[in-house]
Design a protein around this motif. Structure first.
Motif, PDB file in Angstrom:
ATOM      1  N   MET A  17       0.841  -1.181   0.000  1.00 23.81           N
ATOM      2  CA  MET A  17       0.000   0.000   0.000  1.00 23.81           C
ATOM      3  C   MET A  17       0.891   1.251   0.000  1.00 23.81           C
ATOM      4  SD  MET A  17      -3.326  -1.112   0.437  1.00 23.81           S
ATOM      5  CE  MET A  17      -4.525  -0.256   1.006  1.00 23.81           C
ATOM      6  N   LEU A  18       0.758   2.063   1.025  1.00 22.88           N
ATOM      7  CA  LEU A  18       1.559   3.277   1.136  1.00 22.88           C
ATOM      8  C   LEU A  18       2.967   2.893   1.591  1.00 22.88           C
ATOM      9  CD1 LEU A  18       1.125   6.371   0.914  1.00 22.88           C
ATOM     10  CD2 LEU A  18       0.680   6.366   3.349  1.00 22.88           C
ATOM     11  N   PRO A  19       4.019   3.430   0.983  1.00 25.71           N
ATOM     12  CA  PRO A  19       5.383   3.079   1.403  1.00 25.71           C
ATOM     13  C   PRO A  19       5.583   3.347   2.898  1.00 25.71           C
ATOM     14  CG  PRO A  19       5.436   4.421  -0.580  1.00 25.71           C
ATOM     15  CD  PRO A  19       4.014   4.392  -0.115  1.00 25.71           C
ATOM     16  N   SER A  20       6.290   2.456   3.553  1.00 27.32           N
ATOM     17  CA  SER A  20       6.514   2.559   4.990  1.00 27.32           C
ATOM     18  C   SER A  20       7.192   3.876   5.366  1.00 27.32           C
ATOM     19  CB  SER A  20       7.354   1.378   5.459  1.00 27.32           C
ATOM     20  OG  SER A  20       7.608   1.474   6.830  1.00 27.32           O
ATOM     21  N   ALA A  21       8.117   4.336   4.534  1.00 31.45           N
ATOM     22  CA  ALA A  21       8.839   5.580   4.824  1.00 31.45           C
ATOM     23  C   ALA A  21       7.928   6.801   4.757  1.00 31.45           C
ATOM     24  CB  ALA A  21       9.994   5.753   3.840  1.00 31.45           C
ATOM     25  N   SER A  22       6.772   6.679   4.121  1.00 34.24           N
ATOM     26  CA  SER A  22       5.857   7.814   3.969  1.00 34.24           C
ATOM     27  C   SER A  22       4.718   7.808   4.980  1.00 34.24           C
ATOM     28  CB  SER A  22       5.261   7.827   2.559  1.00 34.24           C
ATOM     29  OG  SER A  22       6.262   8.106   1.622  1.00 34.24           O
ATOM     30  N   ARG A  23       4.702   6.839   5.883  1.00 29.14           N
ATOM     31  CA  ARG A  23       3.623   6.782   6.863  1.00 29.14           C
ATOM     32  C   ARG A  23       3.929   7.664   8.064  1.00 29.14           C
ATOM     33  NH1 ARG A  23       1.691   0.509   6.956  1.00 29.14           N
ATOM     34  NH2 ARG A  23       1.048   0.481   4.785  1.00 29.14           N
ATOM     35  N   MET A  24       2.963   8.484   8.416  1.00 30.69           N
ATOM     36  CA  MET A  24       3.099   9.373   9.568  1.00 30.69           C
ATOM     37  C   MET A  24       2.763   8.561  10.819  1.00 30.69           C
ATOM     38  SD  MET A  24       1.175  13.008  10.221  1.00 30.69           S
ATOM     39  CE  MET A  24       1.672  13.642   8.644  1.00 30.69           C
ATOM     40  N   ARG A  25       3.669   8.600  11.797  1.00 27.92           N
ATOM     41  CA  ARG A  25       3.465   7.808  13.008  1.00 27.92           C
ATOM     42  C   ARG A  25       3.491   8.639  14.292  1.00 27.92           C
ATOM     43  NH1 ARG A  25       6.504   4.564   9.580  1.00 27.92           N
ATOM     44  NH2 ARG A  25       5.580   2.530   9.177  1.00 27.92           N
ATOM     45  N   ARG A  26       4.193   9.745  14.282  1.00 29.68           N
ATOM     46  CA  ARG A  26       4.353  10.537  15.502  1.00 29.68           C
ATOM     47  C   ARG A  26       3.203  11.520  15.687  1.00 29.68           C
ATOM     48  NH1 ARG A  26       9.667  13.343  16.343  1.00 29.68           N
ATOM     49  NH2 ARG A  26       8.533  14.794  15.063  1.00 29.68           N
ATOM     50  N   GLY A  27       2.719  11.623  16.896  1.00 31.89           N
ATOM     51  CA  GLY A  27       1.640  12.543  17.215  1.00 31.89           C
ATOM     52  C   GLY A  27       2.002  13.985  16.940  1.00 31.89           C
ATOM     53  N   GLU A  28       3.295  14.316  17.106  1.00 34.68           N
ATOM     54  CA  GLU A  28       3.740  15.686  16.850  1.00 34.68           C
ATOM     55  C   GLU A  28       3.577  16.053  15.378  1.00 34.68           C
ATOM     56  OE1 GLU A  28       6.161  13.438  18.196  1.00 34.68           O
ATOM     57  OE2 GLU A  28       5.508  13.866  20.234  1.00 34.68           O
ATOM     58  N   ASP A  29       3.799  15.071  14.499  1.00 34.46           N
ATOM     59  CA  ASP A  29       3.637  15.329  13.070  1.00 34.46           C
ATOM     60  C   ASP A  29       2.169  15.578  12.721  1.00 34.46           C
ATOM     61  OD1 ASP A  29       6.356  15.071  12.616  1.00 34.46           O
ATOM     62  OD2 ASP A  29       6.217  12.940  12.105  1.00 34.46           O
ATOM     63  N   PHE A  30       1.263  14.777  13.312  1.00 29.19           N
ATOM     64  CA  PHE A  30      -0.161  14.992  13.096  1.00 29.19           C
ATOM     65  C   PHE A  30      -0.556  16.387  13.575  1.00 29.19           C
ATOM     66  CE2 PHE A  30      -0.282  10.398  12.731  1.00 29.19           C
ATOM     67  CZ  PHE A  30      -1.336  10.165  11.859  1.00 29.19           C
ATOM     68  N   ALA A  31      -0.134  16.739  14.780  1.00 28.53           N
ATOM     69  CA  ALA A  31      -0.485  18.046  15.349  1.00 28.53           C
ATOM     70  C   ALA A  31       0.081  19.177  14.500  1.00 28.53           C
ATOM     71  CB  ALA A  31       0.034  18.140  16.786  1.00 28.53           C
ATOM     72  N   ASP A  32       1.317  19.021  14.023  1.00 25.51           N
ATOM     73  CA  ASP A  32       1.941  20.049  13.199  1.00 25.51           C
ATOM     74  C   ASP A  32       1.155  20.265  11.909  1.00 25.51           C
ATOM     75  OD1 ASP A  32       3.828  21.950  12.456  1.00 25.51           O
ATOM     76  OD2 ASP A  32       5.149  20.464  11.536  1.00 25.51           O
ATOM     77  N   ALA A  33       0.776  19.185  11.264  1.00 24.44           N
ATOM     78  CA  ALA A  33       0.028  19.303  10.003  1.00 24.44           C
ATOM     79  C   ALA A  33      -1.349  19.924  10.225  1.00 24.44           C
ATOM     80  CB  ALA A  33      -0.117  17.933   9.344  1.00 24.44           C
ATOM     81  N   ILE A  34      -2.008  19.535  11.289  1.00 25.68           N
ATOM     82  CA  ILE A  34      -3.375  20.009  11.528  1.00 25.68           C
ATOM     83  C   ILE A  34      -3.379  21.445  12.052  1.00 25.68           C
ATOM     84  CG2 ILE A  34      -5.423  19.652  12.964  1.00 25.68           C
ATOM     85  CD1 ILE A  34      -4.868  16.611  12.652  1.00 25.68           C
ATOM     86  N   ARG A  35      -2.498  21.764  12.966  1.00 23.73           N
ATOM     87  CA  ARG A  35      -2.507  23.103  13.585  1.00 23.73           C
ATOM     88  C   ARG A  35      -1.837  24.176  12.732  1.00 23.73           C
ATOM     89  NH1 ARG A  35      -0.895  20.684  19.237  1.00 23.73           N
ATOM     90  NH2 ARG A  35      -2.932  19.919  19.873  1.00 23.73           N
ATOM     91  N   ARG A  36      -0.733  23.819  12.087  1.00 25.79           N
ATOM     92  CA  ARG A  36       0.037  24.836  11.359  1.00 25.79           C
ATOM     93  C   ARG A  36      -0.181  24.805   9.858  1.00 25.79           C
ATOM     94  NH1 ARG A  36       4.536  23.188  15.045  1.00 25.79           N
ATOM     95  NH2 ARG A  36       4.394  24.661  16.762  1.00 25.79           N
ATOM     96  N   GLY A  37      -0.777  23.738   9.363  1.00 24.40           N
ATOM     97  CA  GLY A  37      -0.940  23.604   7.921  1.00 24.40           C
ATOM     98  C   GLY A  37      -2.220  24.226   7.406  1.00 24.40           C
TER      99      GLY A  37
END
Length: 126
Positions: free
Chosen positions: A1-21
């Motif tokens: 499916m989606l390449p393993s290197a492209s999967r977002m796993r850290r909560g900080e990354d989710f928060a960064d994308a949602i809050r600052r993006g």
């Protein structure tokens, strides 16, 4: 499916994308996008499917469908960018073609705002 290197796993990354993006909303999904030009890694993609979408089986099916759709679109994202796809309740009953079209519209809107130019659809439609 989606390449393993492209999967977002850290909560900080989710928060960064949602809050600052920036975000682009459609009836079946909302896409949050944050470009980090200084980061040189692959683009990271994460998925949020709440209980409002349905039970565990339905939520997992929606996530699998969205991961499959993002597989062919991840190379169009800038390196180091963060993308979160949040499913809305209508995503549970939407056809895959409809989800693909709405995902393309949302990504096109976000990437065009960024200045990347228009994207070409990856599902074979003109």
């Amino acid at each position: 499916m989606l390449p393993s290197a492209s999967r977002m796993r850290r909560g900080e990354d989710f928060a960064d994308a949602i809050r600052r993006g920036r975000r682009a909303g459609r009836p079946t999904l909302v896409v949050h996008f944050n470009a980090h030009e200084e980061a040189g890694g692959p683009p990271l993609v994460g998925f949020v499917v709440s209980k409002a979408v349905g039970g565990a089986v339905v939520r997992n099916r929606v996530k699998r469908r969205l991961r499959h759709l993002m597989r062919s679109r991840v190379e169009s994202l800038p390196r180091g960018s963060l993308l979160v796809v949040r499913a809305n309740p209508p995503a549970a009953s939407a056809r895959s073609e409809h989800l693909a079209a709405e995902l393309d519209v949302a990504l096109d809107r976000l990437l065009r705002r960024r200045g990347s130019g228009p994207r070409t659809p990856t599902d074979g439609r003109s």
